[in-house]
Scaffold this motif. Structure first.
Motif, mmCIF file in Angstrom:
data_model
loop_
_atom_site.group_PDB
_atom_site.id
_atom_site.type_symbol
_atom_site.label_atom_id
_atom_site.label_comp_id
_atom_site.label_asym_id
_atom_site.label_seq_id
_atom_site.Cartn_x
_atom_site.Cartn_y
_atom_site.Cartn_z
ATOM 1 N N ALA A 170 -5.779 1.607 12.746
ATOM 2 C CA ALA A 170 -6.330 0.895 13.902
ATOM 3 C C ALA A 170 -5.205 0.089 14.540
ATOM 4 C CB ALA A 170 -7.455 -0.041 13.460
ATOM 5 N N PRO A 171 -5.174 0.056 15.877
ATOM 6 C CA PRO A 171 -4.109 -0.699 16.548
ATOM 7 C C PRO A 171 -4.329 -2.201 16.427
ATOM 8 C CG PRO A 171 -5.650 0.149 18.163
ATOM 9 C CD PRO A 171 -6.068 0.705 16.828
ATOM 10 N N LEU A 172 -3.247 -2.957 16.399
ATOM 11 C CA LEU A 172 -3.295 -4.419 16.435
ATOM 12 C C LEU A 172 -2.866 -4.828 17.840
ATOM 13 C CD1 LEU A 172 -1.617 -5.222 13.013
ATOM 14 C CD2 LEU A 172 -4.046 -5.179 13.564
ATOM 15 N N LEU A 173 -3.769 -5.471 18.563
ATOM 16 C CA LEU A 173 -3.539 -5.824 19.956
ATOM 17 C C LEU A 173 -3.258 -7.309 20.107
ATOM 18 C CD1 LEU A 173 -6.571 -3.843 21.444
ATOM 19 C CD2 LEU A 173 -4.238 -3.019 21.113
ATOM 20 N N ASP A 174 -2.457 -7.655 21.125
ATOM 21 C CA ASP A 174 -2.271 -9.071 21.435
ATOM 22 C C ASP A 174 -3.270 -9.466 22.527
ATOM 23 O OD1 ASP A 174 -1.271 -8.130 23.851
ATOM 24 O OD2 ASP A 174 0.808 -8.695 23.436
ATOM 25 N N ASN A 175 -3.167 -10.704 23.022
ATOM 26 C CA ASN A 175 -4.117 -11.184 24.035
ATOM 27 C C ASN A 175 -4.034 -10.407 25.340
ATOM 28 O OD1 ASN A 175 -5.120 -13.075 22.295
ATOM 29 N ND2 ASN A 175 -3.781 -14.709 23.018
ATOM 30 N N ALA A 180 0.057 -1.770 13.912
ATOM 31 C CA ALA A 180 -1.087 -0.992 13.448
ATOM 32 C C ALA A 180 -1.395 -1.364 12.006
ATOM 33 C CB ALA A 180 -0.796 0.503 13.550
ATOM 34 N N LEU A 181 -2.646 -1.269 11.677
ATOM 35 C CA LEU A 181 -3.095 -1.444 10.303
ATOM 36 C C LEU A 181 -3.484 -0.058 9.819
ATOM 37 C CD1 LEU A 181 -3.974 -3.159 7.880
ATOM 38 C CD2 LEU A 181 -6.200 -3.367 8.967
ATOM 39 N N ALA A 182 -2.841 0.417 8.780
ATOM 40 C CA ALA A 182 -3.109 1.762 8.266
ATOM 41 C C ALA A 182 -3.469 1.684 6.789
ATOM 42 C CB ALA A 182 -1.890 2.656 8.470
#
Length: 94
Positions: free
Chosen positions: A5-10, A17-19
């Motif tokens: 899942a992608p890790l997004l900023d504001n 990404a968290l894998a």
């Protein structure tokens, strides 16, 4: 099996990404087993192509029916679910 899942900023930009790497035959099936309702309720997971990614508790019966290899193959990642009416197997409709 890998899940990410992608890790997004504001600003909604991808910053990482968290894998996770999950053994579908052991861990994933165990996780889904908590969703079992009563003695006969089952929860299965499959991908967009109908490939079963969790294990069925009916592997022995699937082997007897010839749907699984008679070796120690499990249903996880080895059994494709499909609608026999709209997707005939080998061109044969039931």
């Amino acid at each position: 099996m890998q899940v990410a899942a992608p890790l997004l900023d504001n600003a909604v930009a991808v910053r990482g990404a968290l894998a996770l790497i999950i053994d579908p035959d052991r861990e994933f099936t165990r996780i889904l087993s908590v969703a079992r309702s009563g003695e006969s309720g089952e929860t299965y997971a499959f991908d967009q192509h109908g490939l079963l990614i969790s294990r069925s508790r009916f592997d022995d019966q699937l082997r007897k029916l010839g749907l699984l290899d008679p070796t120690n193959t499990t249903s996880a990642l080895n059994l494709r679910l499909h609608d026999p009416v709209s997707e005939p197997v080998d061109g044969v409709r039931p």
